[in-house]
Motif scaffolding. Sequence first.
Motif, PDB file in Angstrom:
ATOM      1  N   LEU A 239      -0.995  -1.634   5.314  1.00  0.00           N
ATOM      2  CA  LEU A 239       0.141  -0.856   5.805  1.00  0.00           C
ATOM      3  C   LEU A 239       1.339  -1.761   6.098  1.00  0.00           C
ATOM      4  N   ILE A 240       1.069  -2.954   6.664  1.00  0.00           N
ATOM      5  CA  ILE A 240       2.162  -3.904   6.918  1.00  0.00           C
ATOM      6  C   ILE A 240       2.782  -4.347   5.596  1.00  0.00           C
ATOM      7  N   PHE A 241       1.915  -4.631   4.618  1.00  0.00           N
ATOM      8  CA  PHE A 241       2.415  -5.027   3.303  1.00  0.00           C
ATOM      9  C   PHE A 241       3.251  -3.924   2.676  1.00  0.00           C
ATOM     10  N   LEU A 242       2.785  -2.676   2.770  1.00  0.00           N
ATOM     11  CA  LEU A 242       3.521  -1.534   2.238  1.00  0.00           C
ATOM     12  C   LEU A 242       4.874  -1.383   2.927  1.00  0.00           C
ATOM     13  N   TYR A 243       4.894  -1.616   4.235  1.00  0.00           N
ATOM     14  CA  TYR A 243       6.150  -1.517   4.990  1.00  0.00           C
ATOM     15  C   TYR A 243       7.168  -2.529   4.458  1.00  0.00           C
ATOM     16  N   PHE A 244       6.728  -3.790   4.263  1.00  0.00           N
ATOM     17  CA  PHE A 244       7.664  -4.809   3.787  1.00  0.00           C
ATOM     18  C   PHE A 244       8.059  -4.559   2.332  1.00  0.00           C
ATOM     19  N   VAL A 245       7.129  -4.047   1.510  1.00  0.00           N
ATOM     20  CA  VAL A 245       7.473  -3.709   0.129  1.00  0.00           C
ATOM     21  C   VAL A 245       8.568  -2.655   0.111  1.00  0.00           C
ATOM     22  N   TYR A 246       8.415  -1.635   0.976  1.00  0.00           N
ATOM     23  CA  TYR A 246       9.374  -0.532   0.998  1.00  0.00           C
ATOM     24  C   TYR A 246      10.737  -0.993   1.489  1.00  0.00           C
ATOM     25  N   HIS A 247      10.754  -1.781   2.565  1.00  0.00           N
ATOM     26  CA  HIS A 247      12.027  -2.172   3.163  1.00  0.00           C
ATOM     27  C   HIS A 247      12.656  -3.405   2.512  1.00  0.00           C
ATOM     28  N   CYS A 248      11.900  -4.079   1.651  1.00  0.00           N
ATOM     29  CA  CYS A 248      12.455  -5.258   0.986  1.00  0.00           C
ATOM     30  C   CYS A 248      12.762  -4.987  -0.484  1.00  0.00           C
ATOM     31  N   GLY A 249      12.670  -3.725  -0.896  1.00  0.00           N
ATOM     32  CA  GLY A 249      13.132  -3.359  -2.238  1.00  0.00           C
ATOM     33  C   GLY A 249      12.159  -3.582  -3.353  1.00  0.00           C
TER      34      GLY A 249
END
Length: 258
Positions: A239-249
């Motif tokens: 979930l943390i990885f998904l969050y950074f993927v989403y917010h980092c483009g």
Amino acid sequence: FFFLMIRRPPRSTQSRSSAASDVYKRQTQSTWGMGIFHLLVVKDRKDVVCDYSSQEHNLYKFLNAVVKKSKKERSSFKYKDEFNFNLITQAEYTFVAVSTCDFSLDRSFFCLEEVSHEFFRRLAKKPSLSTGEKQSFRQYLEDSLVRFNDSTSLTKTEELKQNLMATKDIYIENLDKVLEREGKLDDIAQKVENLSAYSDRELKQRLVSIKEGNEARDERRRLKSKYTIAFIIALVVLLIFLYFVYHCGGYDFPECRG
């Protein structure tokens, strides 16, 4: 006094005959099919920055009301059990998706999340938008509407969600098998306890068997606890990885480098 100037889509985007318009005015569910038919970006709850609609409709009065009424980061309103108005509010911007009630709320909010992310990436920091920028983002809204209405296509978030659900089902199935085995061992132990007489040798064998069974059960419980903790940790990391993927483009983290 609240008045939201939401413009109707240009006639050039529509190809409905007068007979189809008469059917539309009755607003039967069969006319609309299933899916999102209007996407909007509104600033300060009153100014439409950009929008795209694939259907003519007369829902603007209700749309004005829900944009004004929405106070939460995420809101959903239903109109006459026919249409859903889903909203995401971030800073001074409100992103709206209007869809039929039979369309997935999760998918509608996935669409709004991607639209809001793309809008902030492209345009949010600009004090004013040129006609070309508005047309370009309107095309993006049209493409998003088509893509999310296509039930055969999955977003990256939905793919990850499906993989997580599949992993969870396998994990639960394995736990059920372990618990079933433990239940059978308990039944055997109960039957042994009901026997009335044993020789010394039989008694020793029974005690050794019970001890081994208890040790095996304890080991299984420890393994189950470890598996549970490992699964939770893996889920949190994902979930943390998904969050950074989403917010980092994207998976290459282009917006978070440097």
